[in-house]
Write an enzyme that holds these catalytic residues in place. Sequence first.
Site, PDB file in Angstrom:
ATOM      1  N   GLU A   1      12.584  -2.618  33.954  1.00  0.00           N
ATOM      2  CA  GLU A   1      11.872  -3.843  33.611  1.00  0.00           C
ATOM      3  C   GLU A   1      12.532  -4.297  32.311  1.00  0.00           C
ATOM      4  O   GLU A   1      12.285  -3.725  31.252  1.00  0.00           O
ATOM      5  CB  GLU A   1      10.387  -3.594  33.395  1.00  0.00           C
ATOM      6  CG  GLU A   1       9.640  -4.864  33.031  1.00  0.00           C
ATOM      7  CD  GLU A   1       8.183  -4.605  32.646  1.00  0.00           C
ATOM      8  OE1 GLU A   1       7.323  -5.429  32.992  1.00  0.00           O
ATOM      9  OE2 GLU A   1       7.919  -3.589  31.976  1.00  0.00           O
TER      10      GLU A   1
ATOM     11  N   ASP B   1       9.123   1.075  32.742  1.00  0.00           N
ATOM     12  CA  ASP B   1       8.315   0.040  32.118  1.00  0.00           C
ATOM     13  C   ASP B   1       8.878  -0.297  30.735  1.00  0.00           C
ATOM     14  O   ASP B   1       9.228   0.601  29.955  1.00  0.00           O
ATOM     15  CB  ASP B   1       6.879   0.557  32.005  1.00  0.00           C
ATOM     16  CG  ASP B   1       5.928  -0.451  31.411  1.00  0.00           C
ATOM     17  OD1 ASP B   1       5.776  -1.528  32.005  1.00  0.00           O
ATOM     18  OD2 ASP B   1       5.335  -0.151  30.357  1.00  0.00           O
TER      19      ASP B   1
END
Length: 683
Positions: free
Chosen positions: A374, A338
Amino acid sequence: MLTSYRGSIHPLGSTVTDKGVNFAVFAGSAKQVYLCLFDKSGHTEVKRLAMFKHEGGYWSLFIDGAQQDDLYGFRVDGTYNPDKGHLYNPHKLLLDPYCRDFFGEFVWSERHFCHMPVGFLNSNDNACDMPKSKVTQVSKYQGKKPNTPWHKTLIYECHVKGATARHPDIPDKLKGTFLGLAETVFIDHLKHLGVTAIELLPVHAFISEQFLTTKGLQNYWGYNTLSFFTPHKDYLVNGDINEFKQMVERFHDAGIEVILDVVFNHTAEGGIDGPSISFKGFDNLSYYSTPANKPSVYINDTGCGNTLNISNPIALRLVLDSLRYWVEYMGVDGFRFDLAPILARQAEGFSPHHTFLQALHQDPVLQQVKLIAEPWDIGPGGYQLGRFPAPWREWNDRYRDTVRRFWRGDLGVLPELARRIHGSSDLFEHNQRGPLHSINFITSHDGFSLFDWTAFEQKHNLANGEGNRDGHSENYSFNCGVEGFTSDSEITQLRLQMQKNALLTLLLSKGVPMICAGTEMAHSQNGNNNAYCQDNFTSWLAWKNHQQHHPLAFFIQDVLSLRKQFAAFNHPFYVHDRDSRFAVSWFDEHAESLSPQQWREPKRKWLSYSITDQQLGQSLLIIFNASDSVVAMTLPSSAFSSHWQLALTTASTVNSEHNSEQLQVPAKTAWVYTSIKGDEKHG
């Protein structure tokens, strides 16, 4: 009678031996660290022992007679000076950063805050509101891993609870848990779709932010980590962390890999006014990033109050140790990181040569697993799509947005669409990566579901309690004529057709496809495009007529079957002119090569192209019509047979003349034809 003495600082955390338990922690510039032992209820501190200091800021204690399942915590004494970034407060019981398990729940109270207000030490003891670290011995994973190559990978992004909370064939006690996912009925569903890897939203133990709990909401997605080693307790049936490992083994037995969405960019401790529950109390400046000469201020590149300082060797070690633990002991096959640019950001900005990335590449365990970034965050230079080095894969939001815009009918999208469906060479080829480094997706947990992309043009997030201000305002969506649900059969059919258009495009693009759980059953979140706090029917999948499967599930299966037949989608390199094996040709509606001028025509919303494999003697012809009207298309000459054979279409009806040289392509439809050497069948 317990006997304690100086222990070892390797490994960190609590380690069970034949004689007792070794405890080791890092607490940089602390004056003293205390190990606090608790009774089995976790309510009473029965012993407080001073630990021994080692060089480098490490502390240890070995306790003869201590054993598995003992409960403990730490208190750290030292300088309290927020202006200098020192937040030592012995009144705060701290969770072991390396605990594999804990007992009890975290309860929000003012006792957790290091100061009250900022600058004034808070002397209230928080032990009654803290979970207690638990001495836990875990054996290494012994199962056989699938080791699926990237070119055969289909990722299914999934929330542990939401996937099974409403499944009628999963026992109630297993719903919403790791063992619920491991049930045969769910695994068979994934196998029916053709899924090879399940990517789980955060499973590290997490807590809900206080601003949510005060509104009666919860952090559903899990991006608020409490412990980087402990599985989230609410996903366990009997409180046994080995249930996670049982789930992994059952997935592996079915040939399905397990990828974890991990959050190493921030922790649940928030900003300077947040709680002190672990890292802050051990060594605030080693674990968190602060501006130069401003140690009292947290860098907030996450929007969550703090940023983990991966450039510091202590925080770096924590992250690497956690990753190795989940691979070696829990059996996982990879990670999706993330807000990954944070993990490679130095003082001067993002660096593809950051120590963290280099450490992963040389690590004998981690270099063998799947790594997905990401590639964006809200920090300076936060958009880094295409800049991560091999072997990293990256979520490709440019792919997502381009495909959405094309099928919505936006002007001037054609040139970028061509780049995206053929692997985004403009993003990845510059650093010697190929099309399989692009994780292609249309929807994910964040944003509209695929159904909602066809049913809502505006976000509907009022249930989140933020006045509909949260979530993206531009979703490149198309409601097909009515905002929200409707009984109009024409609109309902168009929405199904649009979902099929997106899925066909996704699954016949070069790259690694990812679908979001629920896509295959037209899951709706009622227009909520930021359902991070919706732990309810909004997010939980509705398994209607699950035994028959939704038409979209069968469609996914059909397109994947076609994808597997054509080697072009397995090819790890980009196809350019004069390629010795593969050729890509682009046609206008007259079967002529698209001219540079035609590529630039903004109103051109249809496309025809072929992918030819000379070695295997096979060719695909793909036709997209995103316009609002029928387009007459002349089919180009077939490479290997006298006729193109229709393989798939998203159209609800097929004209009996579909094999003629002239094809009337209905609005908002996609068509796929095949030409295979030696196959003269048509019809």
